[in-house]
Write a protein that holds these residues in place. Structure first.
Motif, PDB file in Angstrom:
ATOM      1  N   ARG A 116      31.752  35.843 -36.932  1.00 36.21           N
ATOM      2  CA  ARG A 116      31.208  37.205 -36.794  1.00 36.21           C
ATOM      3  C   ARG A 116      29.689  37.206 -36.918  1.00 36.21           C
ATOM      4  O   ARG A 116      29.008  37.980 -36.262  1.00 36.21           O
ATOM      5  CB  ARG A 116      31.811  38.134 -37.852  1.00 36.21           C
ATOM      6  CG  ARG A 116      33.271  38.419 -37.646  1.00 36.21           C
ATOM      7  CD  ARG A 116      33.443  39.742 -36.923  1.00 36.21           C
ATOM      8  NE  ARG A 116      34.824  39.963 -36.559  1.00 36.21           N
ATOM      9  CZ  ARG A 116      35.593  40.871 -37.115  1.00 36.21           C
ATOM     10  NH1 ARG A 116      35.130  41.629 -38.078  1.00 36.21           N
ATOM     11  NH2 ARG A 116      36.827  41.025 -36.701  1.00 36.21           N
ATOM     12  N   VAL A 153      27.542  45.000 -29.851  1.00 30.42           N
ATOM     13  CA  VAL A 153      28.627  44.930 -30.831  1.00 30.42           C
ATOM     14  C   VAL A 153      28.605  46.208 -31.658  1.00 30.42           C
ATOM     15  O   VAL A 153      27.560  46.590 -32.189  1.00 30.42           O
ATOM     16  CB  VAL A 153      28.466  43.697 -31.753  1.00 30.42           C
ATOM     17  CG1 VAL A 153      29.553  43.672 -32.804  1.00 30.42           C
ATOM     18  CG2 VAL A 153      28.460  42.417 -30.956  1.00 30.42           C
ATOM     19  N   GLN A 183      30.254  47.420 -34.946  1.00 32.33           N
ATOM     20  CA  GLN A 183      31.043  46.989 -36.097  1.00 32.33           C
ATOM     21  C   GLN A 183      31.928  48.109 -36.638  1.00 32.33           C
ATOM     22  O   GLN A 183      33.008  47.846 -37.143  1.00 32.33           O
ATOM     23  CB  GLN A 183      30.117  46.489 -37.218  1.00 32.33           C
ATOM     24  CG  GLN A 183      29.357  45.226 -36.879  1.00 32.33           C
ATOM     25  CD  GLN A 183      30.238  43.995 -36.848  1.00 32.33           C
ATOM     26  OE1 GLN A 183      31.358  43.983 -37.349  1.00 32.33           O
ATOM     27  NE2 GLN A 183      29.729  42.945 -36.225  1.00 32.33           N
ATOM     28  N   GLU A 184      31.496  49.344 -36.527  1.00 34.80           N
ATOM     29  CA  GLU A 184      32.264  50.456 -37.075  1.00 34.80           C
ATOM     30  C   GLU A 184      33.570  50.662 -36.319  1.00 34.80           C
ATOM     31  O   GLU A 184      34.600  50.974 -36.912  1.00 34.80           O
ATOM     32  CB  GLU A 184      31.437  51.739 -37.030  1.00 34.80           C
ATOM     33  CG  GLU A 184      30.246  51.716 -37.963  1.00 34.80           C
ATOM     34  CD  GLU A 184      29.371  52.951 -37.810  1.00 34.80           C
ATOM     35  OE1 GLU A 184      29.731  53.855 -37.020  1.00 34.80           O
ATOM     36  OE2 GLU A 184      28.326  53.002 -38.478  1.00 34.80           O
ATOM     37  N   ASN A 188      34.881  48.273 -34.250  1.00 43.21           N
ATOM     38  CA  ASN A 188      35.415  46.946 -33.922  1.00 43.21           C
ATOM     39  C   ASN A 188      35.493  46.717 -32.428  1.00 43.21           C
ATOM     40  O   ASN A 188      36.506  46.245 -31.909  1.00 43.21           O
ATOM     41  CB  ASN A 188      36.787  46.727 -34.562  1.00 43.21           C
ATOM     42  CG  ASN A 188      36.694  46.518 -36.058  1.00 43.21           C
ATOM     43  OD1 ASN A 188      35.691  46.016 -36.553  1.00 43.21           O
ATOM     44  ND2 ASN A 188      37.723  46.913 -36.771  1.00 43.21           N
ATOM     45  N   LEU A 237      37.004  43.368 -31.330  1.00 43.45           N
ATOM     46  CA  LEU A 237      36.333  42.202 -31.911  1.00 43.45           C
ATOM     47  C   LEU A 237      37.304  41.085 -32.271  1.00 43.45           C
ATOM     48  O   LEU A 237      36.945  39.912 -32.241  1.00 43.45           O
ATOM     49  CB  LEU A 237      35.543  42.619 -33.162  1.00 43.45           C
ATOM     50  CG  LEU A 237      34.213  43.303 -32.910  1.00 43.45           C
ATOM     51  CD1 LEU A 237      33.571  43.723 -34.222  1.00 43.45           C
ATOM     52  CD2 LEU A 237      33.279  42.408 -32.141  1.00 43.45           C
TER      53      LEU A 237
END
Length: 159
Positions: free
Chosen positions: A52, A74, A76-77, A79, A95
């Protein structure tokens, strides 16, 4: 009398299910199994975390289903990651579908002296040489009947 009863109960309990090595073996194996399971889970989490951190925009990655692409962004919140599969062609994926970061492997430099033959004749050198010798001995303008007669004569010589 009380001592006789006590002596009998202590000998009976030892025979029926007192402390033995086999009763200790099962909890030890269970504890070892749980320890190994947690250890493997920690290793997996560590590798996922390392991947990651490597997955930043511009990194070339491979997905679980075999698509190669370059990460554009990307989130992240949610995915999600946006991959550029080819110039102008993007795909949004989860992800967890990103399985590995593709690293450029150094290309092997070939020497100029290495010659690759067009066919496999160099691999069968002795057999090919025998065929050439046999072809040189055989007359070029033979009829099929003459060829059969010549082969019969050669077989008689060998036998």
């Amino acid at each position: 009398m009380f001592l006789n009863v006590l002596a009998q109960t202590t000998t009976d309990t030892g025979a029926q299910g007192g402390f033995t090595f086999s009763s200790l073996l099962l909890p030890i194996l269970l504890g070892l199994f749980i320890f190994m399971m947690f250890r493997k889970q920690k290793k997996t989490q560590k590798t996922v975390q390392e991947q990651r951190t490597q997955m930043v925009p511009g990194t070339e990655v491979m997905t679980q289903f075999g698509l190669f692409g370059t990460i554009v962004s990307v989130d992240q919140e949610e995915n999600k990651a946006v991959l550029e599969l080819s110039p102008g062609n993007t795909a949004t994926i989860h992800l967890q579908a990103l399985t590995k970061v593709v690293t450029a492997q150094p290309e092997e430099t070939e020497t100029e002296d290495a010659v690759v033959p067009d066919d496999a004749s160099s691999l069968t050198g002795e057999i090919e040489q025998d065929r050439r010798d046999a072809a040189a001995e055989a007359p070029q303008d033979e009829t099929p009947d003459e060829t059969l007669k010549r082969l019969d004569r050669e077989n008689k010589k060998d036998n």
